[in-house]
Write an enzyme that holds these catalytic residues in place. Structure first.
Site: not given
Ligand code: GRF
Length: 227
Positions: A14, A91, A109, A143, A173
């Protein structure tokens, strides 16, 4: 232009999508730093390849979660970001940290929240038998995985899906919606700056000009990826 720091723990795909959107599609944010809580996070070398400053705050060096959170917050403050982008940051952040950066932390997420908060979301989706799964970008609140939703992407779940196949479909996606959501948030923050009455000192500081973005977000918002 609004600024961000990006927090990672691992692979960094990401992170890479955000860096690519900045490089090739004028994503209208300044990426000030990438911060990892593990020295071996693969995403650090992606940041290096894009010449973005990298920092490591290893959670194992702290006696408590609060001490780690405080150290992390102090490093973030060095960069004065408008937005803190969690990109696979594994974390859980404490309430004090979240209050300190209230409404300025965003997370992605891998599920259609509020379904499947927590870990192993693709496994949960397959076990539950849902036919639609996906990813959610949301503001972080105290939360876990439950703050206001910015956007979501949905994918089909097929009868012969495995966890890795479904994860890959969702991840593709994620790489589209996370840069998009960051562009929207940056544009929204810039608009709120314009709407907010300027103080005398702000006017002097900006030589009388309103504190507006430079307009590059319009290029990104007009890009072909945007529906
Ligand atoms: C992704 O699936 C994101 O949604 C989740 O952790 C994963 C991280 O993947 N929070 P990357 O390190 O971005 O490849």
């Amino acid at each position: 232009m609004k600024s961000i720091v990006i927090l990672i723990s691992g692979r960094g795909s990401n992170l890479e999508a955000i860096l690519q959107a900045k490089k090739t599609m004028n994503l209208p944010v300044e990426i000030r730093a990438v911060i990892a809580n593990r020295a071996d996070a693969a995403g650090l070398s992606i940041a290096a390849a894009h010449h973005v400053p990298q920092r490591v705050i290893d959670h194992k060096n702290f006696a408590s979660r609060d001490e780690f959170d405080d150290a992390l917050a102090d490093v973030i403050d060095e960069y004065q970001p408008d937005l803190i982008v969690l990109a696979g940051f594994m974390r859980v952040l404490g309430a004090d940290f979240i209050t300190r950066f209230s409404n300025r932390i965003v997370n992605i997420h891998p599920s259609l929240l509020p379904a499947f908060p927590g870990l192993h979301t693709h496994r949960q989706a397959l076990a539950t038998g849902v036919k639609i799964h996906g990813a959610t970008v949301h503001i972080v609140t105290a939360e876990l995985d439950s703050g206001p939703i910015i956007c979501q992407a949905a994918v089909p779940v097929f009868a012969d899906d495995t966890e890795p196949k479904l994860a890959a479909r969702v991840l593709a996606q994620e790489h589209i919606i996370y840069p998009q959501a960051i562009a929207w948030l940056a544009a929204d923050m810039a608009l709120r700056d314009v709407a907010r009455p300027q103080t005398h000192s702000q006017n002097v500081g900006h030589l009388g000009a309103p504190n507006v973005d430079d307009g590059t977000h319009e290029d990104f918002l007009r890009s072909p990826r945007i529906k």
